[in-house]
Design an enzyme around this catalytic site. Structure first.
Site, mmCIF file in Angstrom:
data_model
loop_
_atom_site.group_PDB
_atom_site.id
_atom_site.type_symbol
_atom_site.label_atom_id
_atom_site.label_comp_id
_atom_site.label_asym_id
_atom_site.label_seq_id
_atom_site.Cartn_x
_atom_site.Cartn_y
_atom_site.Cartn_z
ATOM 1 N N TRP B 160 -23.635 -20.535 5.691
ATOM 2 C CA TRP B 160 -22.289 -20.999 5.350
ATOM 3 C C TRP B 160 -21.878 -20.367 4.027
ATOM 4 C CZ3 TRP B 160 -26.245 -24.252 6.971
ATOM 5 C CH2 TRP B 160 -26.084 -24.814 8.239
ATOM 6 N N HIS B 180 -18.170 -26.924 6.887
ATOM 7 C CA HIS B 180 -18.300 -27.453 8.245
ATOM 8 C C HIS B 180 -17.901 -28.927 8.187
ATOM 9 C CE1 HIS B 180 -22.861 -27.968 7.059
ATOM 10 N NE2 HIS B 180 -22.041 -28.465 6.164
ATOM 11 N N ARG B 207 -14.615 -20.742 5.180
ATOM 12 C CA ARG B 207 -15.765 -19.875 4.933
ATOM 13 C C ARG B 207 -15.312 -18.694 4.085
ATOM 14 N NH1 ARG B 207 -19.056 -20.956 9.684
ATOM 15 N NH2 ARG B 207 -18.991 -23.233 9.753
ATOM 16 N N GLN B 221 -12.750 -27.507 13.133
ATOM 17 C CA GLN B 221 -13.989 -27.939 13.780
ATOM 18 C C GLN B 221 -13.856 -29.369 14.266
ATOM 19 O OE1 GLN B 221 -17.668 -27.753 11.691
ATOM 20 N NE2 GLN B 221 -17.993 -25.602 12.177
ATOM 21 N N VAL B 264 -30.407 -31.154 11.890
ATOM 22 C CA VAL B 264 -30.814 -31.667 13.199
ATOM 23 C C VAL B 264 -32.243 -31.258 13.519
ATOM 24 C CG1 VAL B 264 -28.528 -31.859 14.247
ATOM 25 C CG2 VAL B 264 -29.775 -29.683 14.346
ATOM 26 N N ALA B 320 -25.769 -34.953 17.226
ATOM 27 C CA ALA B 320 -24.590 -34.441 16.542
ATOM 28 C C ALA B 320 -24.256 -33.080 17.128
ATOM 29 C CB ALA B 320 -24.849 -34.319 15.043
#
Ligand SMILES: [Zn+2]
Lengths: 805, 352
Positions: B160, B180, B207, B221, B264, B320
């Site tokens: 990112w 994000h 970004r 997003q 995650v 997620a």
């Protein structure tokens, strides 16, 4: 990372077709971005391995030579211009009709033989460029010694290069062995690790070098060995070929071995010229602020006190984990090598390489977190190669300073956790096989636990769910069913601002406005055109440190500039009326906190209605089109706005109103000041309105005010009154609308405003259309006239209104 | 009697023939005078002649003549209407308009394609019980990175490229444009004392990167988050499968690839089967011949994040996902260049 399939096969059998392998690897390991087949074009009959048996001068050209080549079947003569051509070389040879790449243009071509400067040529000795291996066209490709002559080149040099993108937490995947381990686990193959055997015949290493770590928090392990009796020269052809396929440039045998082992194991290594290491001692320590070193790339670099340096007895000789120093570089005269293989803390290497803006193959690996055990593994592998490839004499023993040694990590995984996370049970035998293939030591503790020891090269595996992922990805996510969420739903969370925003969006569209979405960053100059100089909040927008472009350096504190820009850009290519709107945030700075993100609808309209087919058109949109849109929106929301004349920077005085709902201002409507419009390259009159969503939402009824329909008809009457020109029509209308008398309600619309002949100077006539209605009876005309009379009297008292004669 | 009725029938036929011959208002008036005129219209005269009829036949005679009179009056009215319509239509045809001329332009507004796509996505998730929430675009680094397990000096930060806000707080840069929507995982759980959580959070992200046909520095997003006891990766697959079918057609198939996102565990990337070439296009620009289109990143919420929210990570699990709305819009309409979205050219926007 580039993975040569031939090289990979050294560690694991690959039986899958390439596309199948790529798919499986992408599913379970890392993304295969693509692959390149080397030698796809090489016809096995026409492009073969040959040997140069003689070299003679060309009779007619100084730069050309005649090579006699043994093709395995016959001996032929070819004309060759390569300066590196020599007797005894094994080379790639093409016959007439072979598909190649043109050495000059790089385009695919078919070999056609012609006499060159009067001498016939039976074929062509090929460069890497002509074979499509690289852009190298200075000389011919020389194959490893011992390559069988006469075999198709594709058999010895053909390969597939996979381009693999690995993850930020998997340093082990940046080594061929680590990658091969995954392929073995995926395909049921067996991993063959490379040899690490060597003979230490030199003097004891302890007498040659001492190592100390002064920053054990940054350097967890430092190993060092010394190799003597080395002759620096080119590395063997097979090693060079592999380095090239991996995208690295061969340099010399010493450097090539360090790079080769890094590609193989993922562990970076560094070779010093032992005789240039002052004091025969190595210290890993933090830099002294301002300390400097010229790195291998010839750049002098300055360090801060948190950067780890590798120093000798007198000063820095390398930036730990990033790049070595020029002062101790291996060179042509080097005969003794000090080989450093160390382990550094990932975050420290990342910080250093980021601050120095120096990303290297080594730093990219260290920053992902290497297991410290790999240092000794790579050290031994490199020594094996130094012995077999360079014929060096290896000092006895390896220095190993290891302050960061930790016992292997053991994780207890409840079998039930696998199903809890994935949604399926994975059989015990699959769990054991998958984790075992990946190098974990698994003990099944019946009935339902696994005790798992994590291999040293997988520091990324820390918790039971990390193991669940290992199991899941290799077992295959395609084996998961698609199920639906169970359990109770969370309580609904009302979000009135969001609801209103979406409703306004729909209403604007229904009224003929096109939605635009602009970048939310703009310039101070543009914001200054549409914000008040006294508005210290909007005139001081938040800037960003690293905008993508200068015109996107400040977070907008107003949407007006963006929508006017959209208007201007579209006006250049569209005739007729333009109606645009955007719903977005104003970012209003707050000292010491995140800015307020204030939702606003901003609309701009202008241009002329289009006349068509002999009817209408030509008249320009004006203030009342803008206001009408606002009124329609408010009406649809069940409220009526109160409009009052206002002045606002960027809008035209006398042609601007603020509107409120209830006690609060909820927006503005007006003509854009012609000077402001001109600043956006808009020449025609344009009108703008804003709805301030959060201010409006507080005054909206929860549901629209509903009134049962009256069963009795209304009586319609007109009323024209004359008032002072300064009396706002809105006030007259509002009074009429509020008029009630003996159960009779009044609906009123204003349908004409008139000044001119028949109306005294300084006065105006307002024409109202009135509907009187009672809930309980049909009104008679007489009753209605009485109500109208009462209304007229009130208008007279409040505004000095007189009935227009 | 029979002669009387017979002669009445003959009379009616004669009258109607005459009516048929009358082609304008004047002729109709003349016909009316001749047959129904008050003084000497032929039917009027017949009525008046009732006195000469035998008394026992008078009633029948009167009825028959009256019926004739009414019939003729009705036919007269019908004839008038027909002539009037014929005249109107004749004039209309003379003044025929060119119906191939274009219609007059009406003010027509449209939603931006990103808004439309966003709404369609949110609708699909709402149907599966997800609530819609929002969070700030200007965000603390703590939420954007640290709380999402992306510490400073971690190479995952390379995923990112960040635009930082030029404000120092305690001498440090802490404010950024969120890269994000993931910080909303933390924010939503923070304000939800107990699971279940089932939420989608749409919004703009930023970004620091160069733009080209597939890269844009401002993005939209949708973050998805479901946290509860019993939330499994197979549920993630089911939810995303339904979403993919809602957006790209009911015959879609989906696949999970292993992936890595620090927040995650396990992490996956989801692909849908290529609905452009249906898997057999070597030249397909959409899937590059692989038959699969990478569409979003997802995974099971890292237990550390569940823990930090104050939930019991041994019992509570979650998933997620993050969807790039521009990418979805490009796929559904075959848009070739992401830069169209925020250049606001009506020639582009007018197509959706
Ligand atoms: Zn395709």
């Amino acid at each position: 990372m580039k993975i040569s399939l031939n090289w990979l096969r050294e560690y694991v059998d690959v039986r899958l077709p390439i596309d199948e392998l790529a798919r499986r690897v992408t599913d379970a390991v890392a993304e295969v971005e693509g692959w390149r087949v080397i030698g796809e074009m090489w016809d096995p009959a026409l492009v073969r391995v040959a040997k140069v048996v003689a070299v003679d001068p060309h009779p007619n050209a100084d730069r050309l030579r005649l090579a006699t080549v043994d093709t395995g079947e016959r001996t032929v003569q070819v004309v060759c211009g390569a300066p590196n051509l020599a007797v005894g070389q094994t080379v790639a040879f093409a016959s007439e009709g072979a598909r190649l790449f043109d050495g000059h243009t790089g385009e695919p071509t078919t070999l056609k033989l012609r006499p060159i400067r009067g001498v016939e040529s039976a074929g062509m000795v090929l460069s890497e460029r002509e074979l499509g291996l690289s852009d190298e066209h200075e000389g011919i490709l020389v194959l490893p010694e011992g390559t069988p002559v006469g075999v198709p080149l594709a058999d010895v040099l053909g390969d597939v290069i996979l381009e693999v993108s690995t993850w930020a937490n998997r340093a082990d995947l940046l080594g061929m062995v680590g990658f091969a381990r995954e392929v073995a686990a995926l395909t049921g193959g067996v991993l063959r690790e490379p040899s690490r055997e060597f003979t230490a015949s030199g003097p004891a290493v302890d007498g040659l070098v001492s190592v100390s770590i002064e920053a054990p928090d940054l350097c967890r392990r430092f190993t060092a060995s010394v190799i003597e009796g080395i002759t620096v020269g080119p590395s063997p052809a097979w090693m060079q070929e592999r380095l090239r396929k991996a995208g690295m440039r061969p340099i010399n045998n010493v450097v090539d071995i360090t790079n080769y082992v890094m590609l193989e194991t993922g562990q970076p290594l560094h070779a010093f010229d032992y005789d240039l290491v002052r004091g025969k001692r190595i210290v890993a320590r933090r830099a002294r602020p301002g300390e400097r070193l010229v790195t291998l790339d010839g750049v002098e670099r300055e360090f801060d006190g948190e950067m780890l340096l590798i120093c000798d007895g007198e000063g820095p000789v390398g930036v730990a984990g990033v790049m070595g120093g020029g002062n101790s570089e291996v060179n042509e005269g080097t005969t003794r090598v000090l080989l450093e293989v160390a382990n550094f803390r990932a975050g420290s290497i990342r910080r250093t390489s980021t601050l120095l803006k120096l990303r290297t193959e080594a730093s990219l690996r260290f920053e992902k977190g290497l297991g410290p055990e790999m240092a000794m593994y790579a050290q031994q592998r490199a020594l094996h190669l130094f012995e077999t490839v360079c014929g060096g004499r290896i000092a006895s023993g390896i220095v190993d300073v290891y302050p960061g040694k930790e016992p292997p990590r053991t994780i207890v995984l409840e079998a039930a956790r696998i199903a809890q996370v994935l949604g399926i049970d994975v059989p015990v035998e699959d769990v054991r096989r998958i984790l075992g293939d990946l190098g974990f030591l698994v003990h099944h503790v019946p009935p339902a636990k696994y005790s798992v020891q994590v291999p040293s090269w997988r520091p990324d595996v820390e918790i039971p769910d990390d193991l669940v992922e290992e199991i899941g990805r290799i077992y295959g996510y395609d084996r998961l069913p698609a199920t639906m969420l169970r359990g109770t739903l969370p309580a609904p969370e009302a979000n009135p601002v969001m609801s209103l925003r979406e409703r306004l969006r729909d209403l604007a569209v229904a009224l003929g406005f096109q939605e635009v979405i602009n970048y939310t960053l703009t310039t101070r100059e543009k914001l200054a055109l549409v914000t008040d100089p006294l508005d210290t909040v909007r005139r001081n927008p938040l800037g960003v440190v690293n905008p993508v472009a200068a015109q996107h350096a400040y977070l907008r504190t107003s949407l007006r500039a963006s929508v006017l820009e959209s208007y201007a850009a579209n006006r250049r290519q569209a005739e007729g009326p333009l109606r645009l709107f955007e719903i977005g945030f104003e970012y209003l700075p707050v000292e010491g906190d995140l800015p307020i993100e204030r939702p606003v609808l901003c609309a701009v309209l202008g241009g002329s209605r289009e006349g068509r087919w002999h009817v209408g058109g030509g008249d320009a949109l004006d203030f009342f089109d803008a206001k009408g849109a606002v009124e329609a929106m408010l009406g649809a929301l069940g409220v009526r706005g109160t409009f009052t004349a206002a002045e606002e920077h960027g809008l035209l005085p006398g042609h601007t109103a603020k509107f409120g709902v209830g006690s609060e201002m909820a927006g503005i409507v007006g003509q854009v000041h012609p000077e402001t419009a001109a600043a956006f390259d808009i020449e025609e009159p344009v009108f703008l309105f804003e709805v301030w969503v959060e201010d409006l939402v507080r005054h909206l009824p929860e549901r629209p005010p509903y009134q049962a329909l009256s069963r009795y008809p209304a009586v319609r009457m007109d009323l024209a009154v004359v008032v002072d020109a300064s009396v706002p029509a809105g006030a007259v209308l509002e009074l009429a609308r509020s008029h009630r008398s003996q159960g009779v309600t009044t609906r009123a619309e204003l349908f004409d405003e008139y000044r001119g002949p028949g109306v005294p100077e300084g006065k105006k006539s307002l024409a109202l259309r009135l509907w009187f209605r009672a809930d309980d009876r049909t009104l008679t005309d007489e009753e209605a006239l009485k109500v109208r009379q009462g209304l007229l009297a009130r208008l007279g008292r409040e505004f000095g209104a007189e009935l227009r004669g | 009697m029979t002669t009387e009725t017979g002669s009445l029938a003959g009379l009616e036929a004669e009258a109607l023939a005459a009516l048929e011959a009358a082609a304008d208002d004047a002729a109709l008036d003349r016909w009316r005078a001749e047959w129904l005129g008050r003084q000497d219209g032929r039917v009027t005269v017949l009525l008046r002649g009732i006195r000469e009829v035998a008394p026992d036949e008078r009633a029948a005679y009167g009825a028959a003549v009256n019926a004739l009179k009414q019939a003729l009056e009705a036919r007269l009215e019908a004839r008038r209407q027909a002539l009037k319509r014929a005249e109107l239509e004749r004039l209309a045809r003379e003044g025929a308009i060119d119906v191939t001329l274009p219609g007059r332009p009406q003010p027509l507004g449209r939603l931006h394609p990103i808004t439309r796509t966003l709404r369609d996505c949110l609708d699909a998730f709402r149907a599966m019980g997800f609530r819609v929430a929002e969070g700030p675009e200007v965000e603390w680094d703590r939420y954007n990175f640290d709380a999402a397990r992306i510490p400073e000096d971690h190479p995952a930060r390379d995923m990112w490229d960040t635009i930082w806000v030029n404000t120092l707080i305690d001498g440090k840069r802490r404010m950024l444009l969120r890269t994000h929507t993931t910080p909303n995982q933390i924010r939503v759980m923070e304000r939800t004392p107990q699971p279940p959580v089932r939420v989608v959070v749409p919004g703009k992200c930023y970004r620091q990167e160069a733009t080209d046909a597939t890269h844009e520095w401002m993005l939209t997003q949708i973050e998805g988050l479901a946290v509860d006891e019993g939330v499994r990766m197979s549920d993630l697959k089911g939810v995303l499968y339904e979403w993919a079918r809602a957006m790209f057609g009911t015959d879609r198939r989906i696949i999970f690839h292993h992936s890595y996102f620090p927040f995650v565990e396990p992490g996956v990337e989801m692909a849908i089967d290529c609905f452009i070439c249906r898997g057999d296009g070597r030249q397909c620009h959409t899937c590059h011949g692989t038959g699969w289109i990478e569409i979003l990143g997802a995974g099971m919420v890292h237990p550390e994040i569940i823990d930090n929210a104050g939930y019991d990570a041994s019992r509570v699990t979650g998933f997620a996902f993050g969807i790039g709305v521009e990418r979805v819009a490009m796929l559904r309409w075959g848009i070739e260049d992401i830069r169209h979205f925020y250049s606001n050219d009506l020639r582009f926007l007018g197509q959706f």
